[in-house]
Design an enzyme around this catalytic site. Structure first.
Site, PDB file in Angstrom:
ATOM      1  CE1 TYR A 108      -4.069   1.083  -0.764  1.00 14.33           C
ATOM      2  CE2 TYR A 108      -3.584   2.715   0.905  1.00 14.33           C
ATOM      3  CZ  TYR A 108      -4.346   2.278  -0.148  1.00 14.33           C
ATOM      4  OH  TYR A 108      -5.374   3.045  -0.607  1.00 14.33           O
ATOM      5  NE  ARG A 161      -7.713  11.923  -3.801  1.00  9.16           N
ATOM      6  CZ  ARG A 161      -7.879  11.442  -2.598  1.00  9.16           C
ATOM      7  NH1 ARG A 161      -8.496  12.114  -1.688  1.00  9.16           N
ATOM      8  NH2 ARG A 161      -7.440  10.226  -2.254  1.00  9.16           N
ATOM      9  CE  LYS A 179      -7.493   2.340   1.794  1.00 14.21           C
ATOM     10  NZ  LYS A 179      -8.026   3.688   1.805  1.00 14.21           N
ATOM     11  CD  GLU A 250      -9.938   3.993  -0.943  1.00 11.81           C
ATOM     12  OE1 GLU A 250     -10.761   3.636  -0.087  1.00 11.81           O
ATOM     13  OE2 GLU A 250      -8.909   4.632  -0.675  1.00 11.81           O
ATOM     14  CG  ASP A 251      -8.006   7.221  -3.652  1.00  8.42           C
ATOM     15  OD1 ASP A 251      -8.284   7.736  -2.549  1.00  8.42           O
ATOM     16  OD2 ASP A 251      -6.897   6.733  -3.891  1.00  8.42           O
ATOM     17  CG  ASP A 273     -10.584   4.554   4.127  1.00  8.57           C
ATOM     18  OD1 ASP A 273     -10.895   4.481   5.328  1.00  8.57           O
ATOM     19  OD2 ASP A 273      -9.406   4.529   3.729  1.00  8.57           O
ATOM     20  CG  ASP A 274     -10.400   8.622  -0.051  1.00  7.98           C
ATOM     21  OD1 ASP A 274      -9.313   8.089   0.185  1.00  7.98           O
ATOM     22  OD2 ASP A 274     -11.128   8.295  -1.008  1.00  7.98           O
ATOM     23  CG  ASN A 414      -0.734   9.102   2.226  1.00  7.31           C
ATOM     24  OD1 ASN A 414       0.206   9.167   2.985  1.00  7.31           O
ATOM     25  ND2 ASN A 414      -1.915   8.665   2.574  1.00  7.31           N
TER      26      ASN A 414
HETATM   27  P1  NAD Z   1      -9.014  16.755  -1.986  1.00 10.55           P
HETATM   28  O1  NAD Z   1      -8.624  16.926  -3.390  1.00 10.55           O
HETATM   29  O2  NAD Z   1     -10.419  16.472  -1.645  1.00 10.55           O
HETATM   30  O3  NAD Z   1      -8.583  18.065  -1.167  1.00 10.55           O
HETATM   31  C1  NAD Z   1      -7.379  18.728  -1.320  1.00 10.55           C
HETATM   32  C2  NAD Z   1      -7.550  20.111  -0.713  1.00 10.55           C
HETATM   33  O4  NAD Z   1      -6.276  20.737  -0.678  1.00 10.55           O
HETATM   34  C3  NAD Z   1      -8.482  21.032  -1.479  1.00 10.55           C
HETATM   35  O5  NAD Z   1      -9.307  21.718  -0.564  1.00 10.55           O
HETATM   36  C4  NAD Z   1      -7.537  22.038  -2.115  1.00 10.55           C
HETATM   37  O6  NAD Z   1      -8.123  23.311  -2.246  1.00 10.55           O
HETATM   38  C5  NAD Z   1      -6.434  22.074  -1.100  1.00 10.55           C
HETATM   39  N1  NAD Z   1      -5.190  22.589  -1.637  1.00 10.55           N
HETATM   40  C6  NAD Z   1      -4.625  22.340  -2.829  1.00 10.55           C
HETATM   41  N2  NAD Z   1      -3.502  23.054  -2.953  1.00 10.55           N
HETATM   42  C7  NAD Z   1      -3.352  23.736  -1.820  1.00 10.55           C
HETATM   43  C8  NAD Z   1      -2.391  24.645  -1.359  1.00 10.55           C
HETATM   44  N3  NAD Z   1      -1.346  24.964  -2.088  1.00 10.55           N
HETATM   45  N4  NAD Z   1      -2.559  25.173  -0.141  1.00 10.55           N
HETATM   46  C9  NAD Z   1      -3.614  24.845   0.606  1.00 10.55           C
HETATM   47  N5  NAD Z   1      -4.551  23.982   0.230  1.00 10.55           N
HETATM   48  C10 NAD Z   1      -4.423  23.441  -0.978  1.00 10.55           C
HETATM   49  O7  NAD Z   1      -8.085  15.631  -1.416  1.00 10.55           O
HETATM   50  P2  NAD Z   1      -8.236  14.833  -0.028  1.00 10.55           P
HETATM   51  O8  NAD Z   1      -8.963  13.566  -0.232  1.00 10.55           O
HETATM   52  O9  NAD Z   1      -8.748  15.732   1.010  1.00 10.55           O
HETATM   53  O10 NAD Z   1      -6.726  14.427   0.237  1.00 10.55           O
HETATM   54  C11 NAD Z   1      -5.760  15.422   0.466  1.00 10.55           C
HETATM   55  C12 NAD Z   1      -4.463  14.753   0.848  1.00 10.55           C
HETATM   56  O11 NAD Z   1      -4.633  14.018   2.039  1.00 10.55           O
HETATM   57  C13 NAD Z   1      -3.918  13.766  -0.182  1.00 10.55           C
HETATM   58  O12 NAD Z   1      -2.540  13.977  -0.351  1.00 10.55           O
HETATM   59  C14 NAD Z   1      -4.147  12.441   0.421  1.00 10.55           C
HETATM   60  O13 NAD Z   1      -3.137  11.529   0.091  1.00 10.55           O
HETATM   61  C15 NAD Z   1      -4.088  12.742   1.888  1.00 10.55           C
HETATM   62  N6  NAD Z   1      -4.836  11.765   2.649  1.00 10.55           N
HETATM   63  C16 NAD Z   1      -4.177  11.119   3.649  1.00 10.55           C
HETATM   64  C17 NAD Z   1      -4.825  10.177   4.387  1.00 10.55           C
HETATM   65  C18 NAD Z   1      -4.090   9.488   5.511  1.00 10.55           C
HETATM   66  O14 NAD Z   1      -2.945   9.434   5.569  1.00 10.55           O
HETATM   67  N7  NAD Z   1      -4.733   8.968   6.469  1.00 10.55           N
HETATM   68  C19 NAD Z   1      -6.124   9.834   4.086  1.00 10.55           C
HETATM   69  C20 NAD Z   1      -6.798  10.518   3.059  1.00 10.55           C
HETATM   70  C21 NAD Z   1      -6.126  11.477   2.352  1.00 10.55           C
END
Ligand code: NAD
Length: 557
Positions: A108, A161, A179, A250-251, A273-274, A414
């Site tokens: 993963y 995504r 997953k 997912e994603d 899950d996200d 991530n």
């Molecule tokens: P998303 O696309 O829904 O949201 C991303 C957000 O970031 C948006 O609101 C966007 O406006 C904002 N953004 C983009 N560029 C930016 C910047 N320069 N400054 C500030 N904000 C900015 O994505 P998501 O599902 O919310 O995931 C976001 C991140 O979180 C991903 O990298 C994902 O890998 C990570 N994530 C980690 C976990 C975990 O580790 N547990 C779980 C889910 C998601």
């Protein structure tokens, strides 16, 4: 199920229609490889088809582990492990479970991100289902082609995504497969019941559309009514063909993710899950962190970088938890602040904000940068979910550390390359005071003679247990209260030995125990809320534990 007859012109040569018992060697759920015993080799018609020496499962694990370690490149290790999974699932899961800290980053995050990027080139063998726009009108018929009689756990993506990597179209298949492997390894959901699905609705990623080895539809991503009708048909087909299945989204891109969750979460057991898994693991990390800061959840001020699925999901669950500690909903929301790509989310921006951000658009002067927001708001916790690397700068971390004796700093984006800062940066810039967790793993770091072990705020602690619990009691719905219980359960399992090294999560080696506890907590809620189809067993924990898949070989004779 083994194939029922051979195709092509073979029979014209006098070949039989039925495959022989040797098909066992090609069924990864039944195959034992070199571990078929002498008696089995005779009884099953395998004599001569295998090298003479009979190995034990333990010996096979040792051999496979050595093979993985011989490869220096993470993607090569991923390919090896995928092939092993396709050959012999018992051995694959035994290897993963016995070496969970080493194997999870390979099957993963972070390796799966690279694997998805290269999925077209490394594709070897069918696993899971691709359902494309071309199959509109016959999705149920396609689902019936799944060779297992039942699917109980479906993870589905449309590839828009993938992690923080954006639109990868059909290459996103690595995610549902990965997953579901974690569901089996970390919570013992039987692999027979798992079904990874990629909905191929096209891609807007131009480099894929032109890519020589792209495996998906070479057309622009469907949107609007075509997309919505396709998803509707898919959900209905799942309900018809696999009425006991739990559907995990997912994603998906965030324009669809929130909507699809809201539209479907009461129709069938279903979660994203996200949004929800991330929320629970991050909240558990904050609750764990409070054991080090001594603060109360209700008194925190959270600042999120990134106002997407992950960020607003975490804030929503924080709000539920803070309400449980006595705040009103409005008071709890007032404690969560967001900086998105345009700057601080505030009321004056309301007309331009997506709906999921509106709850958190507070009355405040607009500031454009994260550093200004930290200065103005003095948050106790900073949570990075932006997908934007190196945005927790030295200035930001130093300010957090000036304002808080133990600042909570979570860089959750991530894969590793997208993390808002590294563990080393957080510890160094905070003088070793940061309570740090990340989405992808970082190694331990020593500063001034003290060893800091970053927690991995990985959903892997949450979703396998939630899924197991919901499946075990046949929950009609997967509710927010189940995720809150999962977060609280996870936090309760953080021990003094974890806190002593600054880690706000239990060791990953305990993940099956964690999943079992979470599954029990989830099932208890399902029973309490009248959402369980199965009658309640006398001993819930024992019942769920007895349903967990164990990677051991069966005796055929
Ligand atoms: P998303 O696309 O829904 O949201 C991303 C957000 O970031 C948006 O609101 C966007 O406006 C904002 N953004 C983009 N560029 C930016 C910047 N320069 N400054 C500030 N904000 C900015 O994505 P998501 O599902 O919310 O995931 C976001 C991140 O979180 C991903 O990298 C994902 O890998 C990570 N994530 C980690 C976990 C975990 O580790 N547990 C779980 C889910 C998601």
């Amino acid at each position: 199920m083994p194939p029922t007859s051979y195709s092509t012109g073979l029979s014209a040569w006098g070949a039989p229609h039925q495959p022989r018992a040797a098909a066992l060697l090609n069924d990864p759920l039944l195959n034992k490889g070199t571990a078929f015993t002498e008696r089995e080799r005779d009884a099953l018609g395998l004599r001569g088809l295998l090298p003479p020496r009979v190995f034990t499962l333990e010996e096979q694990v040792g051999r496979s582990l050595a093979a993985v370690r011989r490869k220096s490149d993470a993607l090569e290790k991923y390919i090896y492990l995928t092939n092993l999974q396709n050959r012999n699932e018992t051995l694959f899961y035994r290897l993963v479970m016995e070496n969970v800290e080493e194997m999870v980053p390979l099957i993963y995050t972070p390796t799966v991100g690279q694997a998805c990027l290269e999925y077209g080139s490394i594709y070897r063998r069918a696993r899971g289902m691709f359902i494309t726009l071309r199959e509109r009108g016959r999705i149920a018929e396609i689902l019936r082609m799944w060779p297992h009689e039942q699917a109980r756990l479906i993870v589905v993506t449309d590839g828009e995504r993938i992690l923080g990597l954006g639109d990868l179209g059909a290459l996103g298949m690595g995610i549902p497969i990965g997953k579901l492997s974690l569901y089996t390894a970390c919570a013992g959901v039987h692999p027979y019941y798992t079904l990874p699905i990629t909905l191929d609705v096209g891609t807007d990623n131009a480099s894929l559309l032109d890519g020589e080895f792209y495996i998906g539809l070479r057309e622009k991503r469907a949107r609007g009514k075509v997309y919505d009708d396709f998803i509707e048909e898919f959900v209905t087909a799942v309900q018809t063909v696999f009425p006991k299945a739990l559907l995990q989204w997912e994603d998906f891109g965030n324009t669809n993710a929130f909507r699809l969750l809201q539209q479907n979460r009461r129709r069938l057991p279903s979660f994203n899950d996200d949004i929800q898994g991330t929320a629970a693991v991050a909240l558990a990390g904050v609750i764990g962190g409070l054991q080090l800061t001594g603060g109360k959840l209700r008194d925190q001020r959270l600042l999120f970088l990134g106002a997407g699925e992950a960020g607003t999901g975490i804030a929503d669950l924080y709000v539920a938890a803070a309400q449980a500690e006595g705040l009103t909903e409005a008071e709890a929301r007032q404690r969560c602040w967001f900086v998105d790509s345009k700057g601080l989310v505030v009321k004056s921006r309301a007309a331009q904000l997506a709906e999921h951000k509106l709850h958190y658009a507070h009355d405040h002067e607009f500031v454009a940068t994260l550093a200004e927001a930290v200065k103005a708001l003095r948050p106790t916790a900073l949570i990075g979910v932006s997908g934007m690397p190196q945005t927790f700068t030295r200035e930001v971390v130093e300010m957090m550390s000036a304002n808080n004796p133990r600042p909570i700093i979570f860089a959750l984006s991530n894969p590793t390359s997208k993390a808002e800062c590294t563990a080393e940066q957080a510890y160094t810039w905070s003088g070793g005071r940061a309570i740090f967790a990340s989405g992808s793993p970082f190694p331990a770091f020593e500063l001034n003679g003290r060893r800091h072990v970053p927690g991995q705020g990985n959903n892997i602690y949450i979703f396998p247990g939630v899924g197991l619990g919901a499946l075990a009691c046949e929950a009609r719905e997967v509710t927010d209260s189940m995720f809150l219980a999962a977060a609280q359960t996870l936090a309760s399992l953080v021990g003094q030995e974890d806190l002593a090294i600054g880690r706000v999560y239990p060791s990953l080696t305990r993940v099956r125990e964690v999943s079992l506890h979470i599954a029990v907590a989830v099932a208890k809620i399902a029973y309490a809320e009248g959402l369980a189809h199965r009658p309640r067993p006398v001993d819930l924990k024992e019942d769920i534990a007895s349903r967990m898949f164990q990677p051991v070989y069966r005796d055929y004779v």
